[in-house]
Design a protein around this motif. Structure first.
Motif, PDB file in Angstrom:
ATOM      1  N   ILE A  98       7.303   5.425  14.454  1.00  0.00           N
ATOM      2  CA  ILE A  98       6.551   6.387  13.659  1.00  0.00           C
ATOM      3  C   ILE A  98       5.385   5.649  13.016  1.00  0.00           C
ATOM      4  O   ILE A  98       5.579   4.648  12.311  1.00  0.00           O
ATOM      5  CB  ILE A  98       7.423   7.025  12.553  1.00  0.00           C
ATOM      6  N   GLY A  99       4.181   6.118  13.269  1.00  0.00           N
ATOM      7  CA  GLY A  99       3.038   5.550  12.583  1.00  0.00           C
ATOM      8  C   GLY A  99       3.026   6.030  11.138  1.00  0.00           C
ATOM      9  O   GLY A  99       3.223   7.211  10.871  1.00  0.00           O
ATOM     10  N   VAL A 100       2.846   5.124  10.197  1.00  0.00           N
ATOM     11  CA  VAL A 100       2.822   5.470   8.774  1.00  0.00           C
ATOM     12  C   VAL A 100       1.461   5.089   8.201  1.00  0.00           C
ATOM     13  O   VAL A 100       1.037   3.933   8.306  1.00  0.00           O
ATOM     14  CB  VAL A 100       3.944   4.754   7.999  1.00  0.00           C
ATOM     15  N   VAL A 101       0.779   6.058   7.626  1.00  0.00           N
ATOM     16  CA  VAL A 101      -0.510   5.833   6.964  1.00  0.00           C
ATOM     17  C   VAL A 101      -0.319   6.026   5.473  1.00  0.00           C
ATOM     18  O   VAL A 101       0.190   7.057   5.035  1.00  0.00           O
ATOM     19  CB  VAL A 101      -1.581   6.804   7.490  1.00  0.00           C
ATOM     20  N   VAL A 102      -0.706   5.042   4.690  1.00  0.00           N
ATOM     21  CA  VAL A 102      -0.609   5.117   3.233  1.00  0.00           C
ATOM     22  C   VAL A 102      -2.008   4.987   2.649  1.00  0.00           C
ATOM     23  O   VAL A 102      -2.656   3.942   2.795  1.00  0.00           O
ATOM     24  CB  VAL A 102       0.308   4.021   2.659  1.00  0.00           C
ATOM     25  N   ASP A 103      -2.488   6.056   2.016  1.00  0.00           N
ATOM     26  CA  ASP A 103      -3.803   6.079   1.377  1.00  0.00           C
ATOM     27  C   ASP A 103      -3.575   6.111  -0.131  1.00  0.00           C
ATOM     28  O   ASP A 103      -3.028   7.077  -0.663  1.00  0.00           O
ATOM     29  CB  ASP A 103      -4.580   7.315   1.837  1.00  0.00           C
ATOM     30  N   PHE A 104      -3.993   5.069  -0.823  1.00  0.00           N
ATOM     31  CA  PHE A 104      -3.744   4.948  -2.251  1.00  0.00           C
ATOM     32  C   PHE A 104      -4.729   5.733  -3.111  1.00  0.00           C
ATOM     33  O   PHE A 104      -4.680   5.660  -4.337  1.00  0.00           O
ATOM     34  CB  PHE A 104      -3.747   3.473  -2.645  1.00  0.00           C
ATOM     35  N   GLY A 105      -5.591   6.501  -2.475  1.00  0.00           N
ATOM     36  CA  GLY A 105      -6.492   7.370  -3.212  1.00  0.00           C
ATOM     37  C   GLY A 105      -7.732   6.669  -3.716  1.00  0.00           C
ATOM     38  O   GLY A 105      -8.024   5.517  -3.381  1.00  0.00           O
ATOM     39  N   THR A 106      -8.487   7.377  -4.570  1.00  0.00           N
ATOM     40  CA  THR A 106      -9.763   6.883  -5.068  1.00  0.00           C
ATOM     41  C   THR A 106      -9.628   6.313  -6.475  1.00  0.00           C
ATOM     42  O   THR A 106      -8.644   6.568  -7.177  1.00  0.00           O
ATOM     43  CB  THR A 106     -10.786   8.019  -5.098  1.00  0.00           C
ATOM     44  N   ALA A 107     -10.639   5.575  -6.900  1.00  0.00           N
ATOM     45  CA  ALA A 107     -10.649   5.034  -8.257  1.00  0.00           C
ATOM     46  C   ALA A 107     -10.648   6.165  -9.285  1.00  0.00           C
ATOM     47  O   ALA A 107     -10.058   6.038 -10.359  1.00  0.00           O
ATOM     48  CB  ALA A 107     -11.871   4.144  -8.441  1.00  0.00           C
ATOM     49  N   ALA A 108     -11.281   7.283  -8.950  1.00  0.00           N
ATOM     50  CA  ALA A 108     -11.325   8.427  -9.870  1.00  0.00           C
ATOM     51  C   ALA A 108      -9.947   9.021 -10.102  1.00  0.00           C
ATOM     52  O   ALA A 108      -9.678   9.590 -11.166  1.00  0.00           O
ATOM     53  CB  ALA A 108     -12.279   9.490  -9.336  1.00  0.00           C
ATOM     54  N   ASP A 109      -9.071   8.911  -9.115  1.00  0.00           N
ATOM     55  CA  ASP A 109      -7.722   9.474  -9.227  1.00  0.00           C
ATOM     56  C   ASP A 109      -6.698   8.472  -9.733  1.00  0.00           C
ATOM     57  O   ASP A 109      -5.545   8.827  -9.962  1.00  0.00           O
ATOM     58  CB  ASP A 109      -7.259  10.011  -7.867  1.00  0.00           C
ATOM     59  N   ALA A 110      -7.100   7.224  -9.892  1.00  0.00           N
ATOM     60  CA  ALA A 110      -6.159   6.176 -10.325  1.00  0.00           C
ATOM     61  C   ALA A 110      -5.792   6.340 -11.795  1.00  0.00           C
ATOM     62  O   ALA A 110      -6.608   6.787 -12.601  1.00  0.00           O
ATOM     63  CB  ALA A 110      -6.775   4.804 -10.099  1.00  0.00           C
ATOM     64  N   PRO A 111      -4.568   5.967 -12.156  1.00  0.00           N
ATOM     65  CA  PRO A 111      -4.207   5.958 -13.577  1.00  0.00           C
ATOM     66  C   PRO A 111      -5.077   4.953 -14.329  1.00  0.00           C
ATOM     67  O   PRO A 111      -5.613   4.010 -13.735  1.00  0.00           O
ATOM     68  CB  PRO A 111      -2.732   5.514 -13.561  1.00  0.00           C
ATOM     69  N   GLY A 112      -5.211   5.128 -15.642  1.00  0.00           N
ATOM     70  CA  GLY A 112      -6.025   4.234 -16.439  1.00  0.00           C
ATOM     71  C   GLY A 112      -5.595   2.789 -16.317  1.00  0.00           C
ATOM     72  O   GLY A 112      -4.407   2.465 -16.377  1.00  0.00           O
ATOM     73  N   GLY A 113      -6.570   1.904 -16.106  1.00  0.00           N
ATOM     74  CA  GLY A 113      -6.283   0.480 -16.018  1.00  0.00           C
ATOM     75  C   GLY A 113      -5.829   0.005 -14.658  1.00  0.00           C
ATOM     76  O   GLY A 113      -5.535  -1.186 -14.489  1.00  0.00           O
ATOM     77  N   GLU A 114      -5.766   0.884 -13.656  1.00  0.00           N
ATOM     78  CA  GLU A 114      -5.332   0.477 -12.325  1.00  0.00           C
ATOM     79  C   GLU A 114      -6.427   0.743 -11.295  1.00  0.00           C
ATOM     80  O   GLU A 114      -7.244   1.660 -11.453  1.00  0.00           O
ATOM     81  CB  GLU A 114      -4.056   1.210 -11.920  1.00  0.00           C
ATOM     82  N   ARG A 115      -6.404  -0.044 -10.242  1.00  0.00           N
ATOM     83  CA  ARG A 115      -7.330   0.141  -9.124  1.00  0.00           C
ATOM     84  C   ARG A 115      -6.520   0.344  -7.861  1.00  0.00           C
ATOM     85  O   ARG A 115      -5.587  -0.430  -7.579  1.00  0.00           O
ATOM     86  CB  ARG A 115      -8.242  -1.081  -8.966  1.00  0.00           C
TER      87      ARG A 115
END
Length: 218
Positions: A98-115
């Motif tokens: 099974i191919g698994v793609v993990v997209d951690f999203g954008t900086a705008a959607d990140a919790p405060g203090g995280e990239r």
């Protein structure tokens, strides 16, 4: 044991869905969404990753996103190309890939203090009856769950928090829009009659991962 665990998780997910659809004003959440690769595009999954059992040669996608409903959720930005993901993993009897793609999203959607880390792809070679949730567990540890078996982090991201409500900075949405856990109206790729959506599907994922861990320890 396995059927009872998944049935209980499905009932819990259904309860979350019903509660989420109640408020008249849409509320945005920061959470992990679940997608199925269909050819060269993504479709929001209409079944939870804890119950969906992909066939060999398919791709499952997970995207960290902020949205009020599945139709507005961000899709994985990596194309679901199985051959590109699994070309170095030969087929094996009694197993599936099974191919698994993990997209951690954008900086705008990140919790405060995280990239957000860079997106990643992995080829999970799992048992023939494995679920999409088990494929994610094989490809993107460590996973983190809350006490209610809700998926909170993939590959350690984010470090804290779990499906928090966030302020809607993108403008008001129409009254009655479903939160991530209610069925969408079918537009923009969201499910119209899916069993699970948004946050609710991840309850099933958490239960499946917990069952998998107990099975391995046993």
């Amino acid at each position: 044991m396995r059927r009872a665990t998944l049935a209980g998780a499905a009932l819990l997910a259904g309860t979350v869905t019903g509660l989420a659809a109640g408020p008249a004003q849409a509320q945005e959440y920061r959470y992990w969404s679940f997608w199925e690769g269909k050819g060269s595009s993504w479709t929001y999954a209409t079944e939870g990753p804890g119950t969906l059992r992909p066939a060999d040669g398919t791709v499952a996608g997970f995207r960290f996103t902020v949205s009020a409903d599945s139709a507005a959720a961000g899709k994985p930005r990596t194309a679901p190309g199985f051959d590109a993901i699994c070309h170095d993993t030969p087929a094996k009897e009694g197993r599936k890939r099974i191919g698994v793609v993990v997209d951690f999203g954008t900086a705008a959607d990140a919790p405060g203090g995280e990239r957000p880390p860079a997106s990643r792809t992995e080829c999970a070679q799992v048992s023939e009856d494995a679920s999409a949730g088990e494929a994610l567990a094989a490809a993107a540890r460590p996973l983190r769950y809350d006490a209610g078996a809700l998926l909170c982090a993939v590959a350690g991201y984010p470090k804290a928090g779990c499906a928090e409500r966030v302020n809607d900075s993108k403008g008001a949405r129409s009254a009655g829009s479903p939160a991530p856990g209610a069925a969408a109206d079918g537009g923009d790729g969201g499910p119209s009659a899916g069993l699970f959506g948004g946050i609710a599907v991840l309850v099933v994922l958490g239960a499946a991962a917990g069952w998998q861990l107990r099975r391995r320890r046993g």
